[in-house]
Write a protein that holds these residues in place. Structure first.
Motif, PDB file in Angstrom:
ATOM      1  N   ASP A   1     -20.405 -24.767   9.334  1.00 42.79           N
ATOM      2  CA  ASP A   1     -19.675 -25.041  10.578  1.00 42.79           C
ATOM      3  C   ASP A   1     -18.234 -24.561  10.529  1.00 42.79           C
ATOM      4  OD1 ASP A   1     -21.962 -26.399  11.472  1.00 42.79           O
ATOM      5  OD2 ASP A   1     -21.289 -28.265  10.526  1.00 42.79           O
ATOM      6  N   ASP A   2     -17.737 -24.359   9.305  1.00 42.52           N
ATOM      7  CA  ASP A   2     -16.300 -24.104   9.119  1.00 42.52           C
ATOM      8  C   ASP A   2     -16.092 -23.052   8.037  1.00 42.52           C
ATOM      9  OD1 ASP A   2     -13.522 -24.359   9.111  1.00 42.52           O
ATOM     10  OD2 ASP A   2     -13.558 -26.131   7.802  1.00 42.52           O
ATOM     11  N   PRO A   3     -16.502 -21.814   8.292  1.00 45.56           N
ATOM     12  CA  PRO A   3     -16.392 -20.786   7.255  1.00 45.56           C
ATOM     13  C   PRO A   3     -14.961 -20.494   6.836  1.00 45.56           C
ATOM     14  CG  PRO A   3     -16.949 -19.784   9.363  1.00 45.56           C
ATOM     15  CD  PRO A   3     -17.073 -21.268   9.539  1.00 45.56           C
ATOM     16  N   SER A   4     -14.003 -20.798   7.689  1.00 41.98           N
ATOM     17  CA  SER A   4     -12.595 -20.526   7.383  1.00 41.98           C
ATOM     18  C   SER A   4     -11.909 -21.679   6.669  1.00 41.98           C
ATOM     19  CB  SER A   4     -11.832 -20.188   8.672  1.00 41.98           C
ATOM     20  OG  SER A   4     -12.392 -19.049   9.288  1.00 41.98           O
ATOM     21  N   GLU A   5     -12.667 -22.720   6.309  1.00 44.57           N
ATOM     22  CA  GLU A   5     -12.150 -23.845   5.524  1.00 44.57           C
ATOM     23  C   GLU A   5     -10.877 -24.447   6.127  1.00 44.57           C
ATOM     24  OE1 GLU A   5     -13.062 -22.985   0.984  1.00 44.57           O
ATOM     25  OE2 GLU A   5     -12.609 -21.116   2.028  1.00 44.57           O
ATOM     26  N   GLN A   6     -11.007 -24.893   7.355  1.00 46.90           N
ATOM     27  CA  GLN A   6      -9.874 -25.479   8.060  1.00 46.90           C
ATOM     28  C   GLN A   6      -9.961 -26.995   8.168  1.00 46.90           C
ATOM     29  OE1 GLN A   6      -7.186 -23.567   9.161  1.00 46.90           O
ATOM     30  NE2 GLN A   6      -8.265 -21.984   7.998  1.00 46.90           N
ATOM     31  N   ASN A   7     -11.174 -27.561   8.097  1.00 48.70           N
ATOM     32  CA  ASN A   7     -11.360 -28.984   8.360  1.00 48.70           C
ATOM     33  C   ASN A   7     -11.805 -29.710   7.092  1.00 48.70           C
ATOM     34  OD1 ASN A   7     -10.909 -28.565  11.218  1.00 48.70           O
ATOM     35  ND2 ASN A   7     -12.975 -27.686  11.282  1.00 48.70           N
ATOM     36  N   ASN A   8     -10.881 -30.403   6.450  1.00 48.95           N
ATOM     37  CA  ASN A   8     -11.163 -31.154   5.237  1.00 48.95           C
ATOM     38  C   ASN A   8     -11.977 -32.406   5.591  1.00 48.95           C
ATOM     39  OD1 ASN A   8     -11.204 -32.446   2.777  1.00 48.95           O
ATOM     40  ND2 ASN A   8      -8.997 -32.427   2.465  1.00 48.95           N
ATOM     41  N   LEU A   9     -13.186 -32.516   5.018  1.00 48.58           N
ATOM     42  CA  LEU A   9     -14.106 -33.589   5.370  1.00 48.58           C
ATOM     43  C   LEU A   9     -14.166 -34.696   4.332  1.00 48.58           C
ATOM     44  CD1 LEU A   9     -17.078 -31.400   6.684  1.00 48.58           C
ATOM     45  CD2 LEU A   9     -15.235 -32.450   8.013  1.00 48.58           C
ATOM     46  N   VAL A  10     -13.215 -34.745   3.398  1.00 43.54           N
ATOM     47  CA  VAL A  10     -13.247 -35.769   2.352  1.00 43.54           C
ATOM     48  C   VAL A  10     -13.242 -37.172   2.960  1.00 43.54           C
ATOM     49  CG1 VAL A  10     -11.908 -36.834   0.496  1.00 43.54           C
ATOM     50  CG2 VAL A  10     -12.251 -34.368   0.523  1.00 43.54           C
ATOM     51  N   SER A  11     -12.429 -37.401   3.966  1.00 42.03           N
ATOM     52  CA  SER A  11     -12.322 -38.754   4.539  1.00 42.03           C
ATOM     53  C   SER A  11     -13.555 -39.130   5.350  1.00 42.03           C
ATOM     54  CB  SER A  11     -11.074 -38.853   5.419  1.00 42.03           C
ATOM     55  OG  SER A  11     -11.140 -37.936   6.501  1.00 42.03           O
ATOM     56  N   THR A  12     -14.239 -38.166   5.939  1.00 42.95           N
ATOM     57  CA  THR A  12     -15.415 -38.480   6.755  1.00 42.95           C
ATOM     58  C   THR A  12     -16.714 -38.426   5.961  1.00 42.95           C
ATOM     59  OG1 THR A  12     -15.533 -36.168   7.488  1.00 42.95           O
ATOM     60  CG2 THR A  12     -14.328 -37.720   8.885  1.00 42.95           C
ATOM     61  N   HIS A  13     -16.694 -37.775   4.803  1.00 41.70           N
ATOM     62  CA  HIS A  13     -17.884 -37.695   3.951  1.00 41.70           C
ATOM     63  C   HIS A  13     -17.487 -38.049   2.507  1.00 41.70           C
ATOM     64  CE1 HIS A  13     -19.136 -35.300   7.416  1.00 41.70           C
ATOM     65  NE2 HIS A  13     -20.400 -35.451   7.023  1.00 41.70           N
ATOM     66  N   PRO A  14     -16.973 -39.263   2.286  1.00 41.09           N
ATOM     67  CA  PRO A  14     -16.479 -39.617   0.950  1.00 41.09           C
ATOM     68  C   PRO A  14     -17.571 -39.623  -0.117  1.00 41.09           C
ATOM     69  CG  PRO A  14     -16.578 -41.547   2.368  1.00 41.09           C
ATOM     70  CD  PRO A  14     -16.819 -40.371   3.246  1.00 41.09           C
ATOM     71  N   GLU A  15     -18.790 -40.015   0.229  1.00 41.97           N
ATOM     72  CA  GLU A  15     -19.861 -40.052  -0.765  1.00 41.97           C
ATOM     73  C   GLU A  15     -20.233 -38.637  -1.210  1.00 41.97           C
ATOM     74  OE1 GLU A  15     -23.162 -42.310   0.569  1.00 41.97           O
ATOM     75  OE2 GLU A  15     -22.022 -44.191   0.756  1.00 41.97           O
ATOM     76  N   LYS A  16     -20.294 -37.711  -0.273  1.00 42.62           N
ATOM     77  CA  LYS A  16     -20.564 -36.305  -0.612  1.00 42.62           C
ATOM     78  C   LYS A  16     -19.459 -35.772  -1.515  1.00 42.62           C
ATOM     79  CE  LYS A  16     -23.163 -33.492   0.660  1.00 42.62           C
ATOM     80  NZ  LYS A  16     -24.347 -32.847  -0.007  1.00 42.62           N
ATOM     81  N   ALA A  17     -18.209 -36.094  -1.196  1.00 40.54           N
ATOM     82  CA  ALA A  17     -17.086 -35.627  -2.005  1.00 40.54           C
ATOM     83  C   ALA A  17     -17.164 -36.194  -3.422  1.00 40.54           C
ATOM     84  CB  ALA A  17     -15.757 -36.004  -1.351  1.00 40.54           C
ATOM     85  N   ARG A  18     -17.471 -37.497  -3.549  1.00 39.31           N
ATOM     86  CA  ARG A  18     -17.553 -38.118  -4.871  1.00 39.31           C
ATOM     87  C   ARG A  18     -18.686 -37.509  -5.689  1.00 39.31           C
ATOM     88  NH1 ARG A  18     -16.148 -42.962  -2.121  1.00 39.31           N
ATOM     89  NH2 ARG A  18     -18.362 -43.502  -1.866  1.00 39.31           N
ATOM     90  N   ALA A  19     -19.834 -37.295  -5.050  1.00 32.19           N
ATOM     91  CA  ALA A  19     -20.982 -36.731  -5.765  1.00 32.19           C
ATOM     92  C   ALA A  19     -20.691 -35.315  -6.256  1.00 32.19           C
ATOM     93  CB  ALA A  19     -22.202 -36.733  -4.848  1.00 32.19           C
ATOM     94  N   MET A  20     -20.061 -34.509  -5.422  1.00 34.12           N
ATOM     95  CA  MET A  20     -19.759 -33.136  -5.826  1.00 34.12           C
ATOM     96  C   MET A  20     -18.648 -33.099  -6.860  1.00 34.12           C
ATOM     97  SD  MET A  20     -20.268 -30.890  -2.325  1.00 34.12           S
ATOM     98  CE  MET A  20     -20.117 -29.342  -3.216  1.00 34.12           C
TER      99      MET A  20
END
Length: 513
Positions: free
Chosen positions: A479-498
């Motif tokens: 959805d964001d090939p230009s890496e503009q929208n940091n999703l850490v706050s909206t997807h914290p579990e995905k961020a922790r797992a990765m």
């Protein structure tokens, strides 16, 4: 090829996948490696301001990867990983200064050693920048310069020993400096005091004599010894008869490649052709100057396209085109001015574009940066005998070439050999549309990233000269090939797992473990 070698290879690999109805010989392999060539610098990848007809033809006749990567966002680590199958960060490999010792241990498996196991002749032509000489022992540029490529499995070596913005500004043919006059010995060092020896030519110090930089001005370290009117990193004295001519460098390397191909047309060979284009200082031959509206950077890219075309013509002239695997790629993403006033211009209002041209395409960042523009590069594989032309979205990386070629040639890798290289042969052949399940990326200042499908996690990074300190980041590239929208706050579990997966992979002995 010697008939007994032919029999041996046929016996060992008679059932291997490279055999075709048209040929019982393994394919030749040519890697054409660009320097700082970005995803968006090639017409086949969207460039509209740089004509690249030869590379575009290669893409039309081969498999064009849209998610192909080098291992790191800088030169030395990428080249190290390509040739060893090991991530550079595991051994502290970073951009090397002049006179750096050989960064690759001579007792490990390398890509040329792998090909030699299968009876290939091997060669490296072009930029090296992986160090020369032994740790703790100063290189004697007036004698045998080693260890180097010949100790890593290459049978033939013709080099730009470091890189074109660093001294020494001479060609290294095998173990010896080409055309060196013993009456004018060559010395290389970090200061003028180290190199100023009686009887050796002294070159201007660009920091004190700016007028000596007659080709164009340079700054921040690219202004030490001035050679051919261009400032360099580091200092040298002597070797005047051996100096390269920046504007004819592409011609010299192309001639070397043509000679090598002609001499080895009757036996399988592996040629690692590492161009200096489009690295600074850009000094394209006058016949290419003015071919774009982007200054010397754009013109150097046109020159690199010509280089690619000449190598392809040489293969065709000797009847080798059908059964030669040609891989076209780059060591990292694009960079613009990078210390030299060479006509490259940055327009901040356009997002750091060069007069409207974005060398990274739609991707963020470039050389030195952990964003996709740092490692997502042109990646084309052409093998008419086996690969159907087209485009692939499979996730692939240069570090996996060793394991993939081992599979192609029917060779087994030892458990500790090329530990970060994974067999992605099916993806390279166009049979697998997914490619890697996950992939690591690295950049300076300990910046690390993990790709899992279209998800990308980036560790928090410290402030560096290429950007400010940044927190951890998570992007959905679909959805964001230009890496503009940091999703850490909206997807914290995905961020922790990765984050945990990345930590485990970095601590492991290799990705195959």
């Amino acid at each position: 090829m010697n008939k007994y070698v032919c029999i041996l290879i046929t016996c060992l690999f008679g059932s291997s996948v490279w055999l075709t109805a048209a040929s019982n010989q393994p394919p030749n392999v040519v890697i054409i490696y660009g320097d700082d060539v970005g995803y968006g610098d090639v017409g086949a990848y969207g460039s509209t301001m740089i004509p690249t007809p030869n590379i575009d033809q290669l893409a039309q006749e081969g498999l064009r990867f849209t998610d192909g990567h080098c291992a790191a966002a800088t030169c030395t680590p990428s080249r190290y990983s390509l040739l060893t199958g090991v991530h550079g960060f595991r051994h502290g490999v970073a951009i090397l200064p002049p006179n750096a010792p050989l960064s690759i241990p001579t007792d490990i498996l390398t890509l040329p050693k792998l090909f030699k196991q299968a009876g290939y002749e091997t060669a490296v032509i072009g930029k090296w920048h992986l160090g020369i000489g032994a740790e703790g022992t100063p290189v004697d540029w007036n004698g045998a310069v080693k260890p180097g490529p010949l100790e890593l499995g290459f049978d033939h070596s013709f080099l730009l020993p470091s890189t074109n913005d660093r001294v020494p500004c001479v060609y290294l043919d095998g173990h010896y400096v080409l055309n060196l006059d013993p009456e004018n010995p060559l010395y290389v060092g970090k200061s003028p005091r180290e190199v100023n020896r009686p009887g050796s030519t002294r070159y201007p110090d660009g920091r004190k004599d700016k007028a000596a930089m007659t080709y164009y001005r340079s700054t921040h370290g690219h202004n030490n010894s001035v050679i051919n009117g261009i400032g360099r990193i580091g200092f040298m004295a002597g070797g005047k008869a051996a100096l390269w001519d920046d504007e004819t460098m592409a011609d010299v390397f192309v001639d070397q490649a043509k000679q090598y191909i002609a001499a080895h047309k009757d036996q399988p060979f592996f040629l690692y052709f590492a161009s200096q284009d489009v690295h600074v200082p850009r000094a394209p031959h006058p016949r290419f100057q003015g071919k774009t509206e982007l200054g010397y950077r754009g013109d150097a890219m046109v020159q690199f396209d010509w280089t690619t075309g000449e190598i392809m013509k040489a293969l065709e002239a000797h009847g080798l085109s059908e059964n030669t695997i040609v891989i076209f790629s780059s060591d990292n993403g694009p960079v613009y001015d990078d210390g030299y006033a060479d006509g490259t211009r940055i327009n901040k209002s356009l997002g750091e574009l060069d007069r409207g041209h974005d060398g990274s395409g739609v991707y963020r960042g470039g050389k030195y940066q952990i964003y996709e523009g740092g490692t997502r590069v042109p990646f084309i594989v052409r093998w008419p005998a086996r690969i159907q032309p087209g485009s692939s979205d499979a996730l692939v990386n240069q570090i996996d070439l060793i394991a993939s070629f081992a599979a192609l040639l029917g060779l087994d890798l030892a458990e500790d050999a090329a530990p970060d290289s994974r067999n992605t042969l099916d993806a390279f052949l166009g049979k697998d549309t997914q490619g890697l399940p996950f992939m690591l990326e690295e950049a300076p200042n300990d910046a690390r990233a993990l790709r899992v499908g279209q998800w990308k996690y980036i560790t928090a990074t410290a402030k560096s000269w290429v950007g400010p300190a940044e927190p951890e980041r998570l992007y959905n590239l679909a959805d964001d090939p230009s890496e503009q929208n940091n999703l850490v706050s909206t997807h914290p579990e995905k961020a922790r797992a990765m984050a945990l997966q990345l930590q485990e992979l970095m601590a492991a002995d290799g990705l195959r473990q």
